[in-house]
Design a protein around this motif. Structure first.
Motif, mmCIF file in Angstrom:
data_model
loop_
_atom_site.group_PDB
_atom_site.id
_atom_site.type_symbol
_atom_site.label_atom_id
_atom_site.label_comp_id
_atom_site.label_asym_id
_atom_site.label_seq_id
_atom_site.Cartn_x
_atom_site.Cartn_y
_atom_site.Cartn_z
ATOM 1 N N SER A 1 52.027 45.810 62.198
ATOM 2 C CA SER A 1 53.133 46.756 62.340
ATOM 3 C C SER A 1 53.319 47.603 61.097
ATOM 4 C CB SER A 1 54.427 45.994 62.651
ATOM 5 O OG SER A 1 54.707 45.063 61.618
ATOM 6 N N SER A 2 52.924 47.083 59.913
ATOM 7 C CA SER A 2 53.102 47.852 58.689
ATOM 8 C C SER A 2 52.042 48.938 58.536
ATOM 9 C CB SER A 2 53.024 46.917 57.473
ATOM 10 O OG SER A 2 51.735 46.328 57.405
ATOM 11 N N GLY A 3 50.922 48.824 59.256
ATOM 12 C CA GLY A 3 49.860 49.810 59.171
ATOM 13 C C GLY A 3 49.050 49.717 57.890
ATOM 14 N N ALA A 4 49.259 48.682 57.056
ATOM 15 C CA ALA A 4 48.550 48.564 55.782
ATOM 16 C C ALA A 4 47.106 48.148 56.009
ATOM 17 C CB ALA A 4 49.250 47.546 54.892
ATOM 18 N N ARG A 5 46.214 48.664 55.152
ATOM 19 C CA ARG A 5 44.795 48.295 55.218
ATOM 20 C C ARG A 5 44.362 47.739 53.877
ATOM 21 N NH1 ARG A 5 45.136 53.158 58.095
ATOM 22 N NH2 ARG A 5 44.431 53.002 60.243
ATOM 23 N N GLU A 6 43.367 46.885 53.890
ATOM 24 C CA GLU A 6 42.871 46.263 52.677
ATOM 25 C C GLU A 6 41.365 46.453 52.567
ATOM 26 O OE1 GLU A 6 43.899 42.180 52.895
ATOM 27 O OE2 GLU A 6 45.996 42.485 52.341
ATOM 28 N N THR A 7 40.899 46.519 51.335
ATOM 29 C CA THR A 7 39.470 46.532 51.060
ATOM 30 C C THR A 7 39.156 45.361 50.150
ATOM 31 O OG1 THR A 7 39.356 48.937 51.236
ATOM 32 C CG2 THR A 7 37.549 47.830 50.070
ATOM 33 N N ARG A 8 38.245 44.521 50.568
ATOM 34 C CA ARG A 8 37.882 43.341 49.781
ATOM 35 C C ARG A 8 36.499 43.546 49.178
ATOM 36 N NH1 ARG A 8 40.910 38.668 50.554
ATOM 37 N NH2 ARG A 8 42.673 38.980 51.983
ATOM 38 N N VAL A 9 36.416 43.423 47.877
ATOM 39 C CA VAL A 9 35.166 43.612 47.147
ATOM 40 C C VAL A 9 34.746 42.272 46.555
ATOM 41 C CG1 VAL A 9 34.023 44.824 45.264
ATOM 42 C CG2 VAL A 9 35.817 45.976 46.578
ATOM 43 N N PRO A 10 33.547 41.777 46.869
ATOM 44 C CA PRO A 10 33.101 40.491 46.305
ATOM 45 C C PRO A 10 33.062 40.544 44.785
ATOM 46 C CG PRO A 10 31.667 41.200 48.104
ATOM 47 C CD PRO A 10 32.561 42.353 47.793
ATOM 48 N N ILE A 11 33.514 39.474 44.150
ATOM 49 C CA ILE A 11 33.488 39.375 42.690
ATOM 50 C C ILE A 11 32.162 38.755 42.293
ATOM 51 C CG2 ILE A 11 34.631 38.426 40.654
ATOM 52 C CD1 ILE A 11 37.188 38.242 42.320
ATOM 53 N N LYS A 12 31.265 39.563 41.744
ATOM 54 C CA LYS A 12 29.956 39.061 41.366
ATOM 55 C C LYS A 12 29.349 39.979 40.314
ATOM 56 C CE LYS A 12 28.053 41.231 45.546
ATOM 57 N NZ LYS A 12 27.304 40.998 46.786
ATOM 58 N N GLY A 13 28.195 39.581 39.818
ATOM 59 C CA GLY A 13 27.483 40.399 38.853
ATOM 60 C C GLY A 13 28.227 40.557 37.544
ATOM 61 N N VAL A 14 28.176 41.777 36.987
ATOM 62 C CA VAL A 14 28.766 42.055 35.680
ATOM 63 C C VAL A 14 30.273 41.820 35.698
ATOM 64 C CG1 VAL A 14 29.178 43.872 33.978
ATOM 65 C CG2 VAL A 14 26.940 43.673 35.056
ATOM 66 N N ARG A 15 30.940 42.240 36.790
ATOM 67 C CA ARG A 15 32.399 42.099 36.838
ATOM 68 C C ARG A 15 32.809 40.626 36.841
ATOM 69 N NH1 ARG A 15 35.758 46.012 37.463
ATOM 70 N NH2 ARG A 15 34.129 47.391 38.249
ATOM 71 N N LYS A 16 32.058 39.782 37.540
ATOM 72 C CA LYS A 16 32.368 38.355 37.573
ATOM 73 C C LYS A 16 32.198 37.740 36.186
ATOM 74 C CE LYS A 16 30.950 34.038 39.821
ATOM 75 N NZ LYS A 16 30.041 33.434 40.835
ATOM 76 N N ALA A 17 31.093 38.098 35.511
ATOM 77 C CA ALA A 17 30.840 37.559 34.175
ATOM 78 C C ALA A 17 31.901 38.031 33.189
ATOM 79 C CB ALA A 17 29.457 37.977 33.704
ATOM 80 N N THR A 18 32.313 39.304 33.303
ATOM 81 C CA THR A 18 33.337 39.837 32.405
ATOM 82 C C THR A 18 34.658 39.100 32.598
ATOM 83 O OG1 THR A 18 32.302 42.026 32.438
ATOM 84 C CG2 THR A 18 34.592 41.913 31.733
ATOM 85 N N ALA A 19 35.024 38.879 33.864
ATOM 86 C CA ALA A 19 36.280 38.177 34.141
ATOM 87 C C ALA A 19 36.271 36.771 33.556
ATOM 88 C CB ALA A 19 36.519 38.135 35.658
ATOM 89 N N GLN A 20 35.176 36.056 33.749
ATOM 90 C CA GLN A 20 35.079 34.693 33.225
ATOM 91 C C GLN A 20 35.135 34.681 31.701
ATOM 92 O OE1 GLN A 20 31.390 33.470 35.025
ATOM 93 N NE2 GLN A 20 32.366 32.746 36.903
ATOM 94 N N ALA A 21 34.446 35.644 31.081
ATOM 95 C CA ALA A 21 34.429 35.693 29.620
ATOM 96 C C ALA A 21 35.799 36.029 29.050
ATOM 97 C CB ALA A 21 33.397 36.727 29.147
ATOM 98 N N MET A 22 36.498 36.969 29.700
ATOM 99 C CA MET A 22 37.814 37.372 29.197
ATOM 100 C C MET A 22 38.842 36.242 29.349
ATOM 101 S SD MET A 22 37.516 40.325 27.826
ATOM 102 C CE MET A 22 35.973 39.623 27.235
ATOM 103 N N VAL A 23 38.773 35.529 30.463
ATOM 104 C CA VAL A 23 39.689 34.404 30.653
ATOM 105 C C VAL A 23 39.414 33.324 29.613
ATOM 106 C CG1 VAL A 23 40.312 32.520 32.206
ATOM 107 C CG2 VAL A 23 40.098 34.828 33.094
#
Length: 488
Positions: free
Chosen positions: A253-275
């Protein structure tokens, strides 16, 4: 079977970094039926550190590609099979493979078929069809007996697969096979050109579920866009409650849409390193705002200097040089905390990291032995580092061994920030935007170029005094660039 083992060779996903466990296949440069030679690049993969191209170490013809683009594969897993036997003895090798492939764990009929002598039959004529470059020949109605891995796929719940039909028996027509609701494991890879596959990946469309409309049975851009288009909303009954009617039609009913992007590759490594960095090293950040007008004038002068012909001269270059001068005056800042051995590691070299934003995420390649470079050499190394990063060609080796980092947030119009340490380093400098602002200069308010620097450091080994000295020295050099000479 010995002939089969020698003829077909598997190329396994290598560890292109240090201790990496997986990589994503970004693009295949070859297809089934293509000839490959030793050293030829066959695909591009993305690891947790960078995107790299993989060369194959032997000659032959591609007989099987095990994984599609966009698939993450564990290191050591075979990704492509190459027929290295050449034309001689090809039929004999196939016959050996077929006989072995018919044997299953649970069927006497299959065993009998395998034990019976098999005479090599001439290869049936293959009808040539239009080929999309890099994707092999489209399947035709002409078939050949299944190989071992294909026959094995017919087993179900421990029951033996039926024995293969004699070579003279006609194969069932593909049209007679029962239809399935989804893609069949091991089915022919959908035909599509690389730009179309890229578009499908960006829009989250499964090529196997798209009905091709191309002239040769290939998937087109229009097919991808049609598959990605949202379904038309059904009109809601006027007499029904809006929320109940929406639920009845399966519509949010809200009409909202979502886009899901897999967390992998460089972005996954960056996230783990920053945490890991944020929750391991106690961060302290200090700031300084100052007049950088003289440095901006020096930048313009260096651009006209013959020593910098063909090189990019920017404020970042002089910020990097000022940081190197400050490290020379305060070498304790160039250290690392060794938790395992409970030691502080002092480093007599500077591998200067430059944080670079790329389409795949943040990468931090570094300039090796930056402390030994002249200003023109530093400008050359900095320009090469940035251009390579933007092209997505940074190698894993270029991102290893950094000692201190600069992040240039000013290019985005940002005044400053509180940067997080690159793991294994003790300091990171954020360079903010340079802006014309009112500033008191020689007792009068004038329009001057002003910027802000932020220095984050690991408070376990860098105390407030040391951090303040380093930040103050950087600002002092950039306020009075002649200190590049007097302090060097």
């Amino acid at each position: 079977m010995a002939v089969q083992a020698q003829r077909f060779r598997e190329f396994r996903m290598p560890d292109v970094g240090e201790g990496l466990t997986e990589a994503e296949i970004l693009k295949w440069y070859v297809g089934v039926g293509d000839a490959v030679t030793d050293g030829q690049v066959i695909c591009e993969v993305e690891t947790a550190k960078a995107a790299v191209e993989l060369p194959i170490p032997f000659d032959g013809v591609v007989s099987e590609i095990r994984f599609d683009e966009g698939t993450t594969v564990d290191v050591g897993t075979p990704i492509i099979v190459v027929d290295a036997g050449g034309a001689d003895g090809a039929d004999g090798a196939d016959g050996a493979g077929d006989a072995g492939g018919a044997v299953t764990d649970g069927g006497e009929a299959a065993s009998a078929a395998a034990e019976a002598p098999v005479e090599a039959a001439p290869e049936p004529a293959v009808e040539r069809k239009a080929v999309l470059v890099g994707y092999g020949v489209a399947p035709s109605s002409t078939t050949r007996r299944p190989r071992k891995q294909q026959a094995g796929a017919q087993q179900l719940n421990g029951q033996a697969a039926p024995a293969p039909a004699p070579a003279s028996a006609p194969a069932p027509s593909p049209a007679a096979a029962p239809s399935a609701a989804g893609p069949v494991p091991g089915a022919q890879r959908p035909l599509a050109k690389p730009p179309v596959r890229k578009l499908a990946k960006e829009l989250g469309v499964d090529l196997a579920m798209v009905e091709p409309t191309g002239a040769h049975g290939e998937v087109t851009r229009e097919d991808i866009r049609a598959a990605a288009a949202p379904p038309a909303r059904l009109p809601l009954p006027e007499t029904a409650d809006t929320g109940e009617a929406a639920a009845a039609f399966g519509i949010a009913s809200s009409g909202a849409r979502e886009t899901r992007v897999p967390i992998k590759g460089v972005r996954k490594a960056t996230a783990q390193a920053m945490v890991a960095s944020a929750f391991t090293a106690p961060h302290v950040t200090e700031f300084v705002t100052f007049d950088i007008t003289k440095t901006m004038k020096l930048v313009q002068e260096l651009k006209a200097d013959p020593a910098f012909a063909g090189l990019k001269v920017s404020p970042l270059l002089l910020v990097a040089k000022a940081l190197l001068v400050a490290i020379r005056r305060n070498p304790e800042i160039n250290s690392a905390w060794d938790e395992a051995n409970q030691e502080i590691v002092r480093k007599s070299y500077v591998n200067l990291g430059i944080a670079a934003a790329t389409p795949r995420g943040l990468v931090v390649p570094n300039i090796k032995d930056a402390h030994d470079k002249t200003l023109p050499e530093l400008a050359s190394a900095l320009g090469e580092l940035v251009s390579t990063a933007r092209e997505g060609k940074t190698s894993p080796a270029a991102m290893q061994g950094g000692t201190v980092t600069i992040t240039n947030v000013g290019v985005f119009g940002v005044d400053t920030g509180t940067p997080i340490l690159n793991p294994g380093e003790s300091a990171i400098l954020a360079f903010g935007a340079v802006k014309l602002q009112p500033w008191v200069h020689k007792g009068k308010v004038k329009a001057r170029h002003v910027t802000t620097l932020a220095l984050s450091f690991d408070h376990r080994l860098v105390d407030g005094e040391l951090g303040s000295k380093v930040l103050g020295d950087i600002a002092a050099v950039l306020e009075q660039p002649k200190r590049l000479i007097t302090w060097s």
